[in-house]
Design a protein around this motif. Sequence first.
Motif, PDB file in Angstrom:
ATOM      1  N   LEU A  55      48.698  54.272  39.089  1.00  0.00           N
ATOM      2  CA  LEU A  55      47.307  53.817  38.925  1.00  0.00           C
ATOM      3  C   LEU A  55      47.199  52.403  38.344  1.00  0.00           C
ATOM      4  CD1 LEU A  55      45.456  57.123  37.916  1.00  0.00           C
ATOM      5  CD2 LEU A  55      45.438  55.898  40.104  1.00  0.00           C
ATOM      6  N   PRO A  56      48.042  52.040  37.355  1.00  0.00           N
ATOM      7  CA  PRO A  56      47.935  50.657  36.853  1.00  0.00           C
ATOM      8  C   PRO A  56      48.177  49.610  37.939  1.00  0.00           C
ATOM      9  CG  PRO A  56      49.164  52.007  35.304  1.00  0.00           C
ATOM     10  CD  PRO A  56      48.961  52.850  36.532  1.00  0.00           C
ATOM     11  N   LEU A  57      49.100  49.871  38.854  1.00  0.00           N
ATOM     12  CA  LEU A  57      49.328  48.914  39.950  1.00  0.00           C
ATOM     13  C   LEU A  57      48.189  48.994  40.957  1.00  0.00           C
ATOM     14  CD1 LEU A  57      53.183  49.362  40.530  1.00  0.00           C
ATOM     15  CD2 LEU A  57      52.051  47.290  39.739  1.00  0.00           C
ATOM     16  N   LYS A  58      47.822  50.213  41.298  1.00  0.00           N
ATOM     17  CA  LYS A  58      46.768  50.389  42.298  1.00  0.00           C
ATOM     18  C   LYS A  58      45.456  49.737  41.830  1.00  0.00           C
ATOM     19  CE  LYS A  58      44.300  53.918  44.830  1.00  0.00           C
ATOM     20  NZ  LYS A  58      44.228  55.292  45.273  1.00  0.00           N
ATOM     21  N   ASN A  59      45.174  49.869  40.549  1.00  0.00           N
ATOM     22  CA  ASN A  59      43.906  49.349  40.025  1.00  0.00           C
ATOM     23  C   ASN A  59      44.056  48.012  39.309  1.00  0.00           C
ATOM     24  OD1 ASN A  59      42.546  51.535  41.033  1.00  0.00           O
ATOM     25  ND2 ASN A  59      42.977  52.787  39.216  1.00  0.00           N
ATOM     26  N   ARG A  60      45.194  47.368  39.507  1.00  0.00           N
ATOM     27  CA  ARG A  60      45.445  46.075  38.850  1.00  0.00           C
ATOM     28  C   ARG A  60      44.420  45.059  39.365  1.00  0.00           C
ATOM     29  NH1 ARG A  60      49.166  41.817  40.373  1.00  0.00           N
ATOM     30  NH2 ARG A  60      49.709  40.626  38.524  1.00  0.00           N
ATOM     31  N   PRO A  61      43.671  44.437  38.451  1.00  0.00           N
ATOM     32  CA  PRO A  61      42.724  43.418  38.923  1.00  0.00           C
ATOM     33  C   PRO A  61      43.517  42.241  39.494  1.00  0.00           C
ATOM     34  CG  PRO A  61      42.293  44.068  36.641  1.00  0.00           C
ATOM     35  CD  PRO A  61      43.636  44.607  36.996  1.00  0.00           C
ATOM     36  N   GLU A  62      43.213  41.872  40.703  1.00  0.00           N
ATOM     37  CA  GLU A  62      43.966  40.779  41.357  1.00  0.00           C
ATOM     38  C   GLU A  62      43.246  40.370  42.629  1.00  0.00           C
ATOM     39  OE1 GLU A  62      47.781  42.169  42.906  1.00  0.00           O
ATOM     40  OE2 GLU A  62      46.865  44.095  43.379  1.00  0.00           O
ATOM     41  N   GLN A  63      43.659  39.226  43.134  1.00  0.00           N
ATOM     42  CA  GLN A  63      43.134  38.796  44.422  1.00  0.00           C
ATOM     43  C   GLN A  63      43.930  39.469  45.538  1.00  0.00           C
ATOM     44  OE1 GLN A  63      43.687  34.804  43.313  1.00  0.00           O
ATOM     45  NE2 GLN A  63      41.517  34.448  42.930  1.00  0.00           N
ATOM     46  N   VAL A  64      43.215  39.910  46.553  1.00  0.00           N
ATOM     47  CA  VAL A  64      43.866  40.538  47.712  1.00  0.00           C
ATOM     48  C   VAL A  64      43.445  39.752  48.947  1.00  0.00           C
ATOM     49  CG1 VAL A  64      44.004  42.627  49.127  1.00  0.00           C
ATOM     50  CG2 VAL A  64      44.004  42.820  46.639  1.00  0.00           C
TER      51      VAL A  64
ATOM     52  N   CYS B  89      55.205  62.085  49.816  1.00  0.00           N
ATOM     53  CA  CYS B  89      54.243  62.286  48.718  1.00  0.00           C
ATOM     54  C   CYS B  89      52.990  61.419  48.897  1.00  0.00           C
ATOM     55  CB  CYS B  89      54.910  61.986  47.375  1.00  0.00           C
ATOM     56  SG  CYS B  89      55.303  60.246  47.135  1.00  0.00           S
ATOM     57  N   GLY B  90      53.100  60.327  49.639  1.00  0.00           N
ATOM     58  CA  GLY B  90      51.926  59.498  49.936  1.00  0.00           C
ATOM     59  C   GLY B  90      51.584  58.487  48.851  1.00  0.00           C
ATOM     60  N   LEU B  91      52.427  58.350  47.810  1.00  0.00           N
ATOM     61  CA  LEU B  91      52.084  57.409  46.728  1.00  0.00           C
ATOM     62  C   LEU B  91      52.116  55.956  47.228  1.00  0.00           C
ATOM     63  CD1 LEU B  91      53.942  59.013  43.669  1.00  0.00           C
ATOM     64  CD2 LEU B  91      51.494  59.065  44.211  1.00  0.00           C
ATOM     65  N   CYS B  92      53.055  55.647  48.130  1.00  0.00           N
ATOM     66  CA  CYS B  92      53.133  54.269  48.665  1.00  0.00           C
ATOM     67  C   CYS B  92      51.858  53.943  49.427  1.00  0.00           C
ATOM     68  CB  CYS B  92      54.363  54.105  49.553  1.00  0.00           C
ATOM     69  SG  CYS B  92      54.497  55.346  50.855  1.00  0.00           S
ATOM     70  N   LEU B  93      51.429  54.901  50.209  1.00  0.00           N
ATOM     71  CA  LEU B  93      50.217  54.732  51.023  1.00  0.00           C
ATOM     72  C   LEU B  93      49.009  54.500  50.105  1.00  0.00           C
ATOM     73  CD1 LEU B  93      49.460  57.287  53.852  1.00  0.00           C
ATOM     74  CD2 LEU B  93      47.753  56.806  52.127  1.00  0.00           C
ATOM     75  N   SER B  94      48.978  55.270  49.045  1.00  0.00           N
ATOM     76  CA  SER B  94      47.819  55.175  48.153  1.00  0.00           C
ATOM     77  C   SER B  94      47.811  53.864  47.342  1.00  0.00           C
ATOM     78  CB  SER B  94      47.776  56.418  47.265  1.00  0.00           C
ATOM     79  OG  SER B  94      47.779  56.107  45.923  1.00  0.00           O
ATOM     80  N   ALA B  95      48.999  53.305  47.067  1.00  0.00           N
ATOM     81  CA  ALA B  95      49.059  52.091  46.234  1.00  0.00           C
ATOM     82  C   ALA B  95      48.874  50.813  47.038  1.00  0.00           C
ATOM     83  CB  ALA B  95      50.406  52.031  45.508  1.00  0.00           C
TER      84      ALA B  95
ATOM     85  N   CYS C  41      53.128  41.368  46.027  1.00  0.00           N
ATOM     86  CA  CYS C  41      52.907  42.813  46.027  1.00  0.00           C
ATOM     87  C   CYS C  41      54.203  43.595  45.822  1.00  0.00           C
ATOM     88  CB  CYS C  41      52.173  43.197  47.306  1.00  0.00           C
ATOM     89  SG  CYS C  41      51.471  44.837  47.232  1.00  0.00           S
ATOM     90  N   GLY C  42      54.580  44.390  46.813  1.00  0.00           N
ATOM     91  CA  GLY C  42      55.752  45.260  46.640  1.00  0.00           C
ATOM     92  C   GLY C  42      55.399  46.559  45.931  1.00  0.00           C
ATOM     93  N   TYR C  43      54.126  46.920  45.905  1.00  0.00           N
ATOM     94  CA  TYR C  43      53.718  48.160  45.234  1.00  0.00           C
ATOM     95  C   TYR C  43      54.304  49.392  45.922  1.00  0.00           C
ATOM     96  CZ  TYR C  43      50.138  45.298  42.879  1.00  0.00           C
ATOM     97  OH  TYR C  43      49.478  44.343  42.150  1.00  0.00           O
TER      98      TYR C  43
END
Length: 332
Positions: free
Chosen positions: A289-298, A186-192, A261-263
């Motif tokens: 989307l909440p995890l993908k767009n979570r404001p955080e340091q990367v 499904c590609g959700l892991c890739l996208s997150a 992480c671990g998204y």
Amino acid sequence: MIANTSVQQNPSGRQKLPAQDIRALCLESGADDVGFVEISRPALDFERDDILAAYRHTQTIICIAVHLNPENMRSLARHISSDEFHHATDSLNSITRTILRRLKDLGVRGVVMPADFPMDMSRFPGKTWNVSHKIMAVESGIGNMGLNRLVIHPEFGNFIRLTSLLIDTCLDSYGTPLPDSSCDNCGLCLSACPVGAIQRHEPFDFTSCMTHAYRDNIAGFMDMLDSLLRSTDMNSFRQRFSDRETASMWQSLMYKMNYRCGYCMAVCPAGQAARPVSSRKEFVQEVVLPLKNRPEQVYVAQGSKAEKHARANPNKDVRLVGFQIHRSKNDL
Ligand code: B12
Ligand code: SF4
Ligand code: SF4
């Protein structure tokens, strides 16, 4: 899946133990699933020396899985997911020791491997772990690896923590890999993934994942030492390591490691127990989307593909890591 396969004779001449009985013993001791692999299997060629270095009498590897609570793993408060990992590791430690005690009563000897840490740091930055639990889980039929490189169990999804026991006894049958994967691409892991470590047609980017997800572990600790040595005073140290980052590192050192992480695990919808009750669209809205767009340091290495990937998401505060652990397959 348990199938009859040709197995080595027990070197001691003892009778092989019935796999079904050992399976029942492991489940009674608290395992959520269990699988068995024989040491002679060709798929273990790359692993065998390390396994035998941990326990030279190994005839059988018993792989144990415990189920993680998906809601904990999907929480936006990421310390909740770290706590779930640690709790599962503690459970595994006690379950595997119970199993070993009960096996000892049957005349079986063996050792329990750590689920993750401690590892053999004398081999750092190479392969510091003796048993790749994912390979044991796949070979024994517990699950298959998905695009996210995590083992997906048909029922629990990728929400499992794994470990292995090494025993000196042969069983009368061993597991085989499951014929089908639960990953539907499904590609959700890739996208997150905030650093683009998962790609469809490229190998998993070990270094980029480690640089970010292990910021409060060895990767970040080395960077902290480097920052300390290069700083002339506290103010210049704070330019590279904010008080918040120092507090996070302190917590990891004092308590247990904080996973950043671990998204890729959190968003995976595969497996019956992990399957979202909502539609895919709602699941993406509520979980992905909440995890993908979570404001955080990367955390990324300057000039890396990961930096480019992270900068494409305006919600991420991209931090360039000065010190990088260089790992390569030559380090293995
Ligand atoms: C090393 C390690 C890592 C490394 C590398 C991960 C990896 N894919 O190899 C890092 C630090 C990045 C990592 C991150 C995470 N990990 Co980890 N990790 C391990 C460990 C110790 C060994 C994994 C392993 O066998 N890798 C090698 C092969 C089997 O995996 P692979 O996917 O085919 O690896 C490729 C790349 O790593 C590449 N490669 C590139 N450079 C290098 C360098 C070296 C030295 C090697 C050996 C390989 C290598 O080669 C491989 C082939 O493409 C195990 C514990 C254990 N003792 O088994 C836990 C484990 C695999 N991790 C786990 C988890 C949960 C995570 C995280 C979610 C943690 C988090 N919250 O951040 C993330 C997820 C990352 C991901 N999508 O894989 C779980 C997986 C459970 C499951 N359902 O499958 C395990 C089993 C721990 C446990 N006891 O439950 N992890
Ligand atoms: S999120 Fe989708 S593509 Fe990624 S591992 Fe899970 S099922 Fe496969
Ligand atoms: S743990 Fe995070 S950084 Fe690592 S592969 Fe998964 S989503 Fe990407």
